[in-house]
Write an enzyme that holds these catalytic residues in place. Structure first.
Site, mmCIF file in Angstrom:
data_model
loop_
_atom_site.group_PDB
_atom_site.id
_atom_site.type_symbol
_atom_site.label_atom_id
_atom_site.label_comp_id
_atom_site.label_asym_id
_atom_site.label_seq_id
_atom_site.Cartn_x
_atom_site.Cartn_y
_atom_site.Cartn_z
ATOM 1 N N GLU A 8 0.886 -1.173 0.000
ATOM 2 C CA GLU A 8 0.000 0.000 0.000
ATOM 3 C C GLU A 8 0.911 1.206 0.000
ATOM 4 O O GLU A 8 1.730 1.369 0.910
ATOM 5 C CB GLU A 8 -0.935 -0.026 1.211
ATOM 6 C CG GLU A 8 -1.928 -1.188 1.174
ATOM 7 C CD GLU A 8 -2.761 -1.262 -0.103
ATOM 8 O OE1 GLU A 8 -2.999 -0.214 -0.737
ATOM 9 O OE2 GLU A 8 -3.155 -2.371 -0.503
ATOM 10 N N CYS B 269 -1.249 9.012 3.702
ATOM 11 C CA CYS B 269 -1.307 8.635 2.289
ATOM 12 C C CYS B 269 -2.618 9.120 1.680
ATOM 13 O O CYS B 269 -2.723 9.362 0.498
ATOM 14 C CB CYS B 269 -1.179 7.133 2.150
ATOM 15 S SG CYS B 269 -2.310 6.264 3.227
HETATM 16 P P1 NAD Z 1 9.169 4.919 3.076
HETATM 17 O O1 NAD Z 1 8.901 4.219 1.806
HETATM 18 O O2 NAD Z 1 10.298 5.880 3.141
HETATM 19 O O3 NAD Z 1 9.478 3.855 4.247
HETATM 20 C C1 NAD Z 1 8.578 2.809 4.538
HETATM 21 C C2 NAD Z 1 9.363 1.633 5.082
HETATM 22 O O4 NAD Z 1 10.220 1.147 4.050
HETATM 23 C C3 NAD Z 1 10.270 1.980 6.262
HETATM 24 O O5 NAD Z 1 10.272 0.919 7.176
HETATM 25 C C4 NAD Z 1 11.626 2.136 5.611
HETATM 26 O O6 NAD Z 1 12.701 1.849 6.480
HETATM 27 C C5 NAD Z 1 11.543 1.095 4.510
HETATM 28 N N1 NAD Z 1 12.431 1.379 3.371
HETATM 29 C C6 NAD Z 1 12.922 2.572 2.946
HETATM 30 N N2 NAD Z 1 13.711 2.392 1.865
HETATM 31 C C7 NAD Z 1 13.696 1.072 1.606
HETATM 32 C C8 NAD Z 1 14.304 0.261 0.606
HETATM 33 N N3 NAD Z 1 15.080 0.782 -0.334
HETATM 34 N N4 NAD Z 1 14.050 -1.064 0.628
HETATM 35 C C9 NAD Z 1 13.253 -1.620 1.553
HETATM 36 N N5 NAD Z 1 12.651 -0.900 2.540
HETATM 37 C C10 NAD Z 1 12.880 0.423 2.550
HETATM 38 O O7 NAD Z 1 7.800 5.587 3.532
HETATM 39 P P2 NAD Z 1 7.474 6.448 4.831
HETATM 40 O O8 NAD Z 1 8.146 7.765 4.712
HETATM 41 O O9 NAD Z 1 7.686 5.663 6.068
HETATM 42 O O10 NAD Z 1 5.908 6.612 4.654
HETATM 43 C C11 NAD Z 1 5.381 7.519 3.738
HETATM 44 C C12 NAD Z 1 4.867 6.854 2.491
HETATM 45 O O11 NAD Z 1 4.004 5.789 2.847
HETATM 46 C C13 NAD Z 1 4.030 7.802 1.657
HETATM 47 O O12 NAD Z 1 4.337 7.624 0.294
HETATM 48 C C14 NAD Z 1 2.600 7.369 1.965
HETATM 49 O O13 NAD Z 1 1.688 7.701 0.954
HETATM 50 C C15 NAD Z 1 2.785 5.903 2.139
HETATM 51 N N6 NAD Z 1 1.710 5.302 2.940
HETATM 52 C C16 NAD Z 1 0.752 4.599 2.282
HETATM 53 C C17 NAD Z 1 -0.318 4.041 2.985
HETATM 54 C C18 NAD Z 1 -1.400 3.273 2.268
HETATM 55 O O14 NAD Z 1 -2.148 2.557 2.923
HETATM 56 N N7 NAD Z 1 -1.519 3.393 0.952
HETATM 57 C C19 NAD Z 1 -0.378 4.215 4.363
HETATM 58 C C20 NAD Z 1 0.634 4.920 5.002
HETATM 59 C C21 NAD Z 1 1.677 5.462 4.277
#
Ligand code: NAD
Length: 549
Positions: free
Chosen positions: A298, A332
């Site tokens: 998501e 999000c």
């Molecule tokens: P992010 O993608 O930076 O991080 C999310 C997770 O992924 C963290 O645990 C992070 O450590 C990990 N991560 C980061 N880089 C990675 C990589 N290269 N490989 C594997 N894992 C990695 O996101 P964020 O800043 O924590 O959250 C914001 C984003 O999440 C926004 O884009 C938002 O829209 C989205 N979001 C979506 C939903 C939904 O239900 N659609 C809900 C909440 C947040």
């Protein structure tokens, strides 16, 4: 871990789920006083936030500081980023726990998560709120709805699991067909975002409820509250090794987990770019996995609020202010682009701009604060650049905000641009901050505007339609059918309730597996069909062959 023996017989019914009602936290109320005391207690500590593997807490050898985004000099705790040794140990602990956990009766697993729900809304409630307020910079209300949602997930998922297990195939006389809803073979990697403690807890809990074992990598930016969630799992009776918490950075942990042949699935919530990368790197390893790993993601959104000339102006202003700026726009589902007809804009422009300019940005433990700090310095810098880019565009007029202040906390003032270019970058790119872009259209261009909403962005998470005219609602629902996994009519795009508005989006927004519904649980089981024949055949010939002899 030994397989539990159970002496319960019966088709058990799970207690009816419900949404935990939010408390008000009015100034001076008992609940506000008690919570502020807990905030002070947590603020006064520097917590050790260890990885928890097979029930063991690891020592911190390379401490990394966790700070309060609205007071970034204030250190709240430390974690040690996991490396090869820790992630491998977490996978091994999970695989050791699997034989017993996957055979544990579903109601015993369910009871653990129902107990967890009561711990979330009972003993640990204020500690979860305080760590979420301090570590993720949420106001009283935003932290409360987040923590309640965690309990809602546990309660509704228990009920959804029961519904799924109830699903059995038809049988004909002489035969009994049974569906064994098995957990996946291997372990599930849960990678969670910073912005919801509820999502952080739900992502590892959902596969575990369905009998899977999990390696959970929470966001490094929500380590403080994730530590409390892990304690809730343990106190609720989750056996060691079923969920293993590894703190650290996503790319490193994922790369190690992806090398294991036992990777059975990844449940991810976060940004679109990271999920696309995860998909590619999983595919690149496909030859050495025992199964095809399930990928559930998501991801981002660029959520539109589109108003028809018949819309209620006050309701629209309220939805835009709450939808775009609550939790600093770091949802999000946040409203980030809006389409308003010229006739309506005349009446809403001033109230929208005045209300936005009057929103207090600051310390989240103050009652008059509406907006806290964005999560870290990187986010503040990214948002500042986006604002400066908007200011430099001829098509853009800055109506509110446009400033950032980062000396004490990472504060970004709620910002509104009006653009004359409906395809400008501010109408298509996710900023994940308090930025709203407005496009004013001519009243007679409603249908063209709906097409614009559908075509402007790669995302398809949420959209809101504001209209009094029923025909306009029907038109918008039709044109925007693929533009959002959640469509709201006369409501803001944020604030989905578990069990009521199941959550997920398609296109660039994810695999749309609908958390808060049985569909999300379905991804973590793999059916085994058992056919039992009560009258096995004794003659290998068929009637069409005629009599033999
Ligand atoms: P992010 O993608 O930076 O991080 C999310 C997770 O992924 C963290 O645990 C992070 O450590 C990990 N991560 C980061 N880089 C990675 C990589 N290269 N490989 C594997 N894992 C990695 O996101 P964020 O800043 O924590 O959250 C914001 C984003 O999440 C926004 O884009 C938002 O829209 C989205 N979001 C979506 C939903 C939904 O239900 N659609 C809900 C909440 C947040």
């Amino acid at each position: 871990m030994t397989t539990p023996h159970t002496s319960v017989t019966g088709n058990l019914r799970v207690p009816a789920p419900y949404n935990e009602p939010p408390r008000d936290f009015a100034p001076g109320s008992t609940e506000a006083t008690l919570l502020l005391k807990e905030v002070d207690r947590v603020r006064g500590q520097v917590r050790e936030l260890p990885s928890v593997i097979g029930g063991e807490r690891l020592r911190l050898d390379t401490p990394t500081a966790v700070v309060a985004p609205h007071d970034h000099a204030h250190v709240l705790g430390h974690f040690s980023p996991a490396g090869e040794r820790e992630v491998t140990a977490a996978i091994q602990a999970a695989l050791r726990a699997r034989p017993a956990w996957s055979r544990t009766p579903w109601w015993d697993r369910t009871a653990i998560f129902l107990r967890a729900a009561d711990l979330v809304t009972g003993k640990y409630r204020d500690e979860l709120l305080a760590t979420t307020m301090l570590g993720q910079s949420k106001t009283f209300h935003q932290a409360e709805i987040d923590i309640n949602e965690l309990a809602d997930f546990f309660r509704y998922n228990a009920s959804f699991a029961a519904q799924i297990y109830d699903g059995q195939p038809f049988s004909v006389p002489g035969v009994w067909n049974v569906m064994d809803h098995r957990p996946l073979e291997g372990f599930v990697l849960a990678i969670t975002p910073f912005n919801f403690t509820a999502i952080a807890g739900n992502l590892p809990a959902t596969p575990a409820l369905m009998g899977n074992v999990v390696v959970w990598k929470p966001s490094e930016k929500s380590a403080l509250s994730s530590d409390v969630v892990m304690r809730v799992f343990e106190e609720a009776g989750l056996p060691p090794g079923v969920i293993n918490l590894v703190h650290g950075f996503g790319a490193e942990v994922t790369a190690i987990a992806q090398r294991s042949e036992h990777l059975a699935g990844i449940t991810f919530t976060g940004s679109t770019a990271v999920f696309r990368q995860l998909w590619k790197s999983t595919a690149a390893n496909i030859d050495h996995y025992r199964s095809y790993p399930r990928l559930v993601g998501e991801t981002g959104g660029k959520n539109a609020v589109v108003a028809h000339p018949s819309a209620d102006p006050e309701a629209l202003v309220t939805a835009l202010v709450r939808g775009a700026f609550e939790y600093q726009g770091q949802k999000c589902s946040a409203a980030s682009r809006t389409y308003v007809p010229r006739s309506l804009w005349q009446s809403i422009e001033q109230p929208l701009v005045d209300t936005t300019a009057g929103l207090r940005v600051g310390d989240v433990s103050r009652h008059d604060t509406f907006i806290g700090a964005v999560i870290d310095g990187g986010a503040a810098q990214r948002l500042e650049q986006a604002i400066e880019r908007g200011k430099a565009l001829d098509s853009h007029e800055l109506l509110a905000g446009g400033t950032t202040r980062t000396d004490q906390g990472w504060f970004v003032d709620p910002t509104i641009f009006r653009t004359t270019d409906p395809r400008a970058i501010t109408m298509s790119e996710e900023y994940f901050g308090p930025l709203l872009s407005v496009y004013v259209y001519n009243d007679d261009e409603w249908e063209q505007t709906l097409q614009l909403v559908d075509e402007t962005s790669d995302y398809a998470l949420c959209c809101s339609i504001f209209a009094g005219d029923r025909h306009a609602v029907a038109q918008a629902l039709d044109v925007l059918r693929d533009a959002g996994g959640m469509t709201y009519v006369n409501d803001k795009p944020t604030g989905a309730s578990i069990g009521q508005q199941s959550f997920g989006g398609s296109r660039g927004s994810g695999t749309n597996d609908k958390t808060g519904s049985p569909l999300a649980l379905q991804r973590w089981i793999t059916g085994r069909l058992i056919k039992e024949n009560f009258s096995p055949a004794h003659d290998w010939t068929y009637p069409y062959m005629g009599r033999r002899g």
